[in-house]
Each structure stands twice: as structure tokens, then as C-alpha cells.
Enzyme design. Structure first.
Site, PDB file in Angstrom:
ATOM      1  N   ASP A  18       0.787  -1.189  -0.094  1.00 32.35           N
ATOM      2  CA  ASP A  18       0.041   0.042  -0.054  1.00 32.35           C
ATOM      3  C   ASP A  18       0.833   1.009   0.022  1.00 32.35           C
ATOM      4  O   ASP A  18       1.898   1.455   0.546  1.00 32.35           O
ATOM      5  CB  ASP A  18      -0.794  -0.044   1.339  1.00 32.35           C
ATOM      6  CG  ASP A  18      -1.753   1.303   1.181  1.00 32.35           C
ATOM      7  OD1 ASP A  18      -2.809   0.953   0.765  1.00 32.35           O
ATOM      8  OD2 ASP A  18      -1.513   2.087   1.893  1.00 32.35           O
ATOM      9  N   GLU A 121      -3.038   0.273  -3.960  1.00 33.76           N
ATOM     10  CA  GLU A 121      -2.362  -1.059  -3.325  1.00 33.76           C
ATOM     11  C   GLU A 121      -2.546  -2.162  -4.087  1.00 33.76           C
ATOM     12  O   GLU A 121      -3.582  -2.400  -5.195  1.00 33.76           O
ATOM     13  CB  GLU A 121      -3.357  -1.034  -1.948  1.00 33.76           C
ATOM     14  CG  GLU A 121      -4.779  -1.304  -2.154  1.00 33.76           C
ATOM     15  CD  GLU A 121      -5.286  -0.838  -0.499  1.00 33.76           C
ATOM     16  OE1 GLU A 121      -5.620  -1.936   0.129  1.00 33.76           O
ATOM     17  OE2 GLU A 121      -5.486  -0.002  -0.317  1.00 33.76           O
TER      18      GLU A 121
HETATM   19  P1  TTP Z   1      -5.401   5.188   1.803  1.00 35.45           P
HETATM   20  O1  TTP Z   1      -4.316   4.185   1.011  1.00 35.45           O
HETATM   21  O2  TTP Z   1      -6.595   5.023   2.389  1.00 35.45           O
HETATM   22  O3  TTP Z   1      -4.375   6.490   2.121  1.00 35.45           O
HETATM   23  P2  TTP Z   1      -3.183   7.252   2.097  1.00 35.45           P
HETATM   24  O4  TTP Z   1      -2.498   6.476   1.049  1.00 35.45           O
HETATM   25  O5  TTP Z   1      -3.438   8.372   1.644  1.00 35.45           O
HETATM   26  O6  TTP Z   1      -2.344   7.215   3.257  1.00 35.45           O
HETATM   27  P3  TTP Z   1      -1.879   5.671   3.987  1.00 35.45           P
HETATM   28  O7  TTP Z   1      -0.165   5.982   4.141  1.00 35.45           O
HETATM   29  O8  TTP Z   1      -2.487   5.759   5.724  1.00 35.45           O
HETATM   30  O9  TTP Z   1      -2.311   4.439   3.142  1.00 35.45           O
HETATM   31  O10 TTP Z   1      -5.933   5.937   0.191  1.00 35.45           O
HETATM   32  C1  TTP Z   1      -4.998   6.294  -0.985  1.00 35.45           C
HETATM   33  C2  TTP Z   1      -5.622   7.398  -1.698  1.00 35.45           C
HETATM   34  O11 TTP Z   1      -6.759   7.359  -1.723  1.00 35.45           O
HETATM   35  C3  TTP Z   1      -5.249   8.812  -0.689  1.00 35.45           C
HETATM   36  O12 TTP Z   1      -3.992   9.184  -0.816  1.00 35.45           O
HETATM   37  C4  TTP Z   1      -6.258   9.441  -1.454  1.00 35.45           C
HETATM   38  C5  TTP Z   1      -7.257   8.809  -1.713  1.00 35.45           C
HETATM   39  N1  TTP Z   1      -8.661   8.668  -0.730  1.00 35.45           N
HETATM   40  C6  TTP Z   1      -9.796   9.440  -1.024  1.00 35.45           C
HETATM   41  O13 TTP Z   1      -9.974  10.357  -2.055  1.00 35.45           O
HETATM   42  N2  TTP Z   1     -10.762   9.820  -0.063  1.00 35.45           N
HETATM   43  C7  TTP Z   1     -10.730   8.980   0.901  1.00 35.45           C
HETATM   44  O14 TTP Z   1     -11.663   8.841   1.832  1.00 35.45           O
HETATM   45  C8  TTP Z   1      -9.630   7.989   1.065  1.00 35.45           C
HETATM   46  C9  TTP Z   1      -9.712   7.135   2.224  1.00 35.45           C
HETATM   47  C10 TTP Z   1      -8.761   7.881   0.421  1.00 35.45           C
HETATM   48 CA    CA Z   2      -4.851   2.145   0.139  1.00 37.37          CA
HETATM   49 CA    CA Z   3      -2.263   4.145   1.203  1.00 39.55          CA
END
Ligand code: TTP
Ligand code: CA
Ligand code: CA
Length: 627
Positions: A18, A121
């Protein structure tokens, strides 16, 4: 409903990778001035500084959270840089992030089966690569173990916390480990090397979980973020599950998890061990019962699918608070915008990847002035997908109208829409080199009427901005065959000639029979009314479909007298008929296997090398926030 798949007895090495604060990293790569600076990506809607959708780790250190709006984030961290998502058609345009995700997938997929699970991911099945490494260059035989692998967190080692790289080295090289753990050790090195490559080639960091199955790998990947990896040896599974709150498991986040907590007093996944399989089946049904029994033991047989491309396409937009859409015309305006984007995306998927999406789904969130039924949700609706922007727009509006009618229970109430999303799913490959079937992809189709809509399977969109339904919508009938238009698909000139000659070879079949079913998704030209005759089975299916149509038509007509509801039963019957004389044999081999089999049934009814650079570790990439 979760279903347990049998877990192979063979040891496996599965990784879940991820990306860290993904959109932020993409923006930091675009604008290097943001590197090391507290940064967040905000929604297009600028109300209260815009909703945060991705928060960088430097900003997290100041207490900034994704649930905040820009204004609040500024209060908590005055130096935060807020970057707005790119915008197109009045909404977020995620193409930049999608293609950045593809760059990473291209690297990760070089070592084994790779399943793209979301925008940032993947799952990897590294079993074969780990086996080869164990045979050819096992960890104990390496001149040096890559530094990044030595930084791994091995669950259960040194009472849960690593004492240091020496312990990890010993674990990676232990001569008396069982075969599964030896493979996991190889997987640990392979994943570390892949992550270093991802950083070198894309400038992005990621985190990973490495375990014997998908469930355990997914649980492990967020345990040490950012830019780290966590390994789950078999002996650490009971402790991991004993402390894992049920709600942390994706499938237990909803009602099932609440029932486990409230009705059985089960707070962690390990607490489920108290119950026999029989008892769990009695309480939750055979499938869910067995699944629960298995997850309590860390058993999960899900395979990593070989899929680098997304399973579906979707785009959506939210309309919070006063921005809620309250008229059909305002909904239509947005449905049109969303459909335009969806149409572009499926068209480029078709052109680049030779894939056809078959199901169009509309999701919405809504409220209504009905005190009696305040919790009723707007039902997701789906229908077969017709290519061409205006057709998608037309069909999506019909889906909306059908959903609205159900939502309002045919009452004349005020309503508002707070989010809208359209999705294209059930995507299938056109086999490589196929172009001649495109001649069948003609415009001779009828549009989706409200009564043709099926309720889509429940599936909450992933994100507010990226509403990608991971669950395929279930289209209950193929009564309309909706595929790309010839004019919309670029055809290779060489194959054009063979297509034209193929189209002359009609009448190759000497039997006159009418056929139905999946083929209708590919062929439409033969839906001719002068060759109508239905088999008994068809008639039964038609009756079922007709019943559905007449009841739902009545329902919608009563609440929306001005909708176009003039479809009739005959139109349906026509669409279910295809004359096999009109199928060109020369194109059958080019069709997907399932379709080939179906047609043939009608015609013959009876019958590792250690290459990573040393010394570079991914965690070093995160420097302290600049002040
Ligand atoms: P995530 O993998 O949930 O989060 P992240 O990559 O920003 O942080 P982490 O290091 O904790 O994994 O989400 C991946 C991308 O998807 C995130 O950068 C932005 C987008 N996203 C949205 O647009 N809205 C949301 O509610 C979420 C959870 C993510
Ligand atoms: Ca993710
Ligand atoms: Ca992520």
C-alpha cells in the site's frame, strides 16, 4: 456476505503493498518544494478550506487528520500546504493519481502474480519467486542481506518488538525453520527489494505486509507505516488475532461486526475461537459461520487474481449541505458530466486494453421529507452498458429516475441528492488481435428504460471522490446487448479487409434456430422481429422478466407521470432472439472462451537473483518536517 474459500495446503507467500499518503506523494513529486513539508491534498469543494483526502506524514505529526477540513488543518498546523486535487468538468480529476499507481504496479508485477486492489494498493503472490530463491540463493547463502529487509518488523520476534537488525537477520537465515517460514523469509527479501526499486524508479514510498495469505498480509501492511514492512510468521498468527478488534477487519466493519460484539461479546477476532464452527453456522448461516470460524484461525483461501487493470471504472461527486441537488434538471446536469468522464475512461480502456464494460450502475445518497422512513437508502441501480456518451447519459438518467421512484415509494415528496456516482463494471477482455467482432457492435439497440433497471448489489463506493465500486453490479438479464459502436472504435486497416469479407459470409449454418443468452452481449444485429420464435425456457424467462417490468412500470408511472415509460413487452421478446444463421463463423474463434463454447453448443448441440542496490533503505526517505 463473506464466503470461506478452501485454503491450499501448499505454503504460500502473499504480500499486500500500500502506498504511503499516496496523493500527497504524487503532489510532492510534481512539486519538489513540498518534500519534507507538512502537506495535505484537499477536495475540490472549497467550503471551509476543502475536505482533506490525503494527509502527509509530516502533517500527521502535527495532529492533522483526514477527517478535518482545510481550515481546521491550518489551525492545527499553520505551515501546512494544502494542495487541491486537479479538477476537470467541475469535479476531481484523479487521472494523475491513477497513472502514478500504474507506474508502481508495473514494477511490483515483475516478481509474481499481481492484483491491483485499489488506486494505491496491490496483492502479490510471490510463492514461485520465493521457492526459486530458496533453491538458488537462500538468505543464509547471500553475501549480504539487503538493508531494507533487515529493517522488517517480524511479528512475534523478540516478544513483539524487534530488538534490532541482528534478530531479523537470524530469523531470515534460521536453518531449522519450517518450509513456510523459510519461504516467508525469501518473500521478505523480495518485497524489500521491490520497495527499494519502487522508490528508485518512481520516487514513491510504500509499506507492505508479508504473510501466508491475503487476509494476514492485508492486516500486516498498515502496522508499520510509512515506508516499512511487516512479516507474519505462522507462530505469530494467534497473538495477532487475539488482539485484533473485530471492527478492524474489513468485512466486520458493519452489522456483522456489531452483532458479534453485542450478541456474542466478541471484541477481538481471537475471541471467536470460543465458538464451534457449528455454533457460528447456526447463528450466521453456513457460509458466514464457516468464514468466521476460519478467520479466527487466520485461514483464508482467497487467491491473488492476475489483474493489473481495475475491475471497474467509476466517478462520482458529493454535494454536501446546502449544495444538495433538489431538481431533476440539476441532477441531469451532473449525471451528464459524470457520464462524460466515465465514457472517456471506458473508451480508452477499450482502445488501449481491448476491454469491454458490460454493466452501468448508478449510486446516489439522498434525503427526503419523510418522517416515517428517514433511514431508507437510495437504491443503486444497474443496466447493461451501451457505449457512447449520450447513451450512457440517457441510461444513467433512467437509472436515477428508477432509483428515485423506489426511494420515494412513489410518493410526491421533496428530496435532495448529496452524492452521485456512475460506474462501469463486469469488464471482459476482447482476446488479443480481435477486431473483426467489432462489426457486430452496431447501434441497433434500444435504450434503458426505468423498468429495465436492476437493483445493483449493495456496495459502498470506496471514496467520496473516487467512487469505484469494487463489487460488480449484478445485471439480472441480458435482454439488451450493449457494446461499443463500430464508429467509436479504431479499427486496424489490415483487419478491416478481413472484417468486410467475413461480413459477406452469411448463411454458413444450415439450421435455422434462435438462440439467446450471453452472446447477446456481443451481437446485436440479429434482433430481427421477423424471425421470432421462443423456446420453452426462453418463454419462462421472459415471463419472469415481463412480470418484473410490468410491476415496476406501474410503480414508476404512478409517481413520475412525465417519464418516458412506453416500452412494451414485445420489445423485450425481440431482444431475446438471435438467429444463428447470422453469426459469422470466422469470428467465433476470436470471442472470449465462454462465448465460443456457447455458440459451439448451439451449432453442435449433441455433442530470483539478488540484484537490489545495497545500502538504501526506504524509511530514510522521510526526513523530519522542515520548519
Ligand atoms: P489510503 O491508502 O486510504 O490512504 P493514504 O495512501 O493517503 O495514506 P496511508 O499512508 O495511510 O495509506 O488512500 C489512498 C488514496 O486514496 C489517498 O491518498 C487519497 C484517496 N482517498 C480519497 O480520495 N478519499 C478517501 O476517503 C480515502 C480513504 C482515500
Ligand atoms: Ca490504500
Ligand atoms: Ca495508502
Amino acid at each position: 456476505m463473506p464466503v470461506a474459500r478452501p485454503e491450499s495446503q501448499e505454503p504460500r507467500v502473499i504480500a499486500h503493498v500500500d502506498m504511503d499518503c499516496f496523493y500527497v506523494q504524487v503532489e510532492q513529486r510534481r512539486n519538489p518544494d513540498l518534500r519534507g513539508v507538512p502537506t495535505a491534498v484537499v477536495q475540490y469543494n472549497s467550503w471551509k478550506g476543502g475536505g482533506l483526502i490525503a494527509v502527509g506524514y509530516e502533517a500527521r505529526n502535527f495532529g492533522v487528520k483526514r477527517s478535518m477540513r482545510g481550515d481546521e488543518a491550518k489551525r492545527v498546523c499553520p505551515d501546512i500546504q494544502l494542495v487541491q486535487v486537479p479538477v476537470a468538468r467541475g469535479k476531481a480529476d484523479l487521472n494523475l493519481y491513477r497513472s502514478a499507481g500504474s507506474e508502481v504496479v508495473a514494477i511490483l508485477s515483475t516478481k509474481g502474480k499481481c492484483e491491483r486492489a485499489s488506486i494505491d494498493e496491490v496483492y502479490l503472490d510471490l510463492t514461485d519467486a520465493a521457492k526459486s530463491m530458496l533453491l538458488e540463493s537462500p538468505p543464509a547463502m547471500l553475501d549480504s542481506i539487503p538493508e531494507e529487509a533487515l529493517k522488517s518488523h517480524v511479528l512475534g520476534l523478540s516478544s513483539g518488538e524487534n530488538k534490532g537488525e541482528d534478530d531479523v537477520r537470524k530469523w531470515l537465515c534460521q536453518p531449522d525453520a519450517d518450509y513456510q517460514d523459510k519461504l516467508l523469509a525469501c518473500g521478505t527479501i523480495i518485497v524489500a527489494e521491490l520497495r527499494v526499486r519502487v522508490l528508485q524508479e518512481t520516487k514513491f514510498t510504500c509499506s507492505a505486509g508479508i504473510a501466508r495469505n491475503k487476509m494476514l498480509a492485508k492486516l500486516a501492511s498498515p502496522m508499520h507505516k510509512p515506508a516499512q514492512q511487516t512479516v507474519v510468521p505462522a507462530t505469530s498468527v494467534p497473538d495477532l488475532l487475539a488482539s485484533l478488534p473485530v471492527k478492524k477487519m474489513k468485512q466486520l466493519g458493519g452489522k456483522l461486526g456489531t452483532s458479534l460484539q453485542d450478541d456474542l461479546g466478541v471484541n477481538t477476532v481471537g475471541d471467536l475461537l470460543k465458538f464451534s464452527e457449528q455454533k457460528l453456522q447456526d447463528l450466521y448461516g453456513i457460509n458466514t459461520g464457516t468464514w468466521l470460524w476460519k478467520i479466527a484461525r487466520g485461514i483464508n483461501g482467497d487467491e491473488v487474481e492476475d489483474r493489473l487493470l481495475p475491475k471497474s471504472h467509476g466517478c462520482g461527486k458529493t454535494f454536501p449541505g446546502p449544495m444538495a441537488l433538489k431538481t431533476t434538471s440539476s441532477v441531469k446536469q451532473w449525471v451528464n458530466q459524470l457520464c462524460e468522464e466515465l465514457s472517456e475512461r471506458i473508451q480508452s480502456d477499450l482502445n488501449q486494453n481491448k476491454r469491454i464494460a458490460q454493466t452501468l450502475t448508478l449510486h446516489a445518497r439522498a434525503f427526503k421529507e419523510d418522517e416515517l422512513d428517514p433511514l431508507k437508502k437510495f437504491p443503486s441501480k444497474s443496466c447493461p452498458l451501451r457505449y457512447g456518451t449520450s447513451k450512457i447519459q440517457e441510461d444513467a438518467m433512467h437509472l436515477f429516475e428508477s432509483g428515485l421512484s423506489d426511494f420515494l415509494n412513489s410518493k410526491n415528496l421533496g428530496w435532495g441528492i448529496t452524492s452521485l456516482a456512475v460506474g462501469a463494471s463486469k469488464i471482459v477482455d476482447i482476446p488479443n488481435g480481435t477486431t473483426s467482432i467489432l462489426k457486430y457492435l452496431t447501434e441497433k439497440r434500444t435504450s434503458c428504460n426505468p423498468s429495465d433497471c436492476s437493483d445493483a448489489l449493495p456496495g459502498e463506493p470506496d471514496h467520496a471522490t473516487s467512487l469505484i465500486s469494487q463489487k460488480d453490479a449484478d445485471t439480472k438479464s441480458y435482454k439488451e446487448c450493449k457494446v461499443p459502436l463500430e464508429s467509436e472504435v479504431e479499427e486496424n486497416p489490415k483487419t478491416k479487409a478481413s472484417r468486410e469479407s467475413a461480413s459477406d459470409s452469411k448463411g454458413l449454418f444450415d439450421r435455422d434456430a434462435n438462440v439467446k443468452g450471453t452472446i447477446l452481449r456481443y451481437f446485436s444485429g440479429g434482433c430481427s422481429s421477423n424471425q421470432r420464435s421462443t423456446s420453452e425456457v426462453e418463454t419462462n424467462q421472459l415471463e419472469e422478466e415481463e412480470e418484473k417490468i410490468s410491476s415496476s412500470t406501474a410503480n414508476i408511472t404512478s409517481s413520475h407521470p412525465n417519464l418516458n415509460l412506453n416500452q412494451n413487452k414485445n420489445a423485450l421478446s425481440e431482444n431475446w432472439i438471435y438467429n444463428i444463421e447470422e453469426i459469422d463463423l470466422s469470428v467465433v474463434d476470436e470471442l472470449p472462451l465462454e462465448i465460443q463454447r456457447e455458440i459451439r453448443g448451439w451449432i453442435h448441440p449433441s455433442k530470483r537473483i539478488n540484484t537490489a542496490k545495497r545500502g538504501s533503505t526506504v524509511a530514510h526517505y522521510f526526513s523530519p518536517a522542515r520548519k
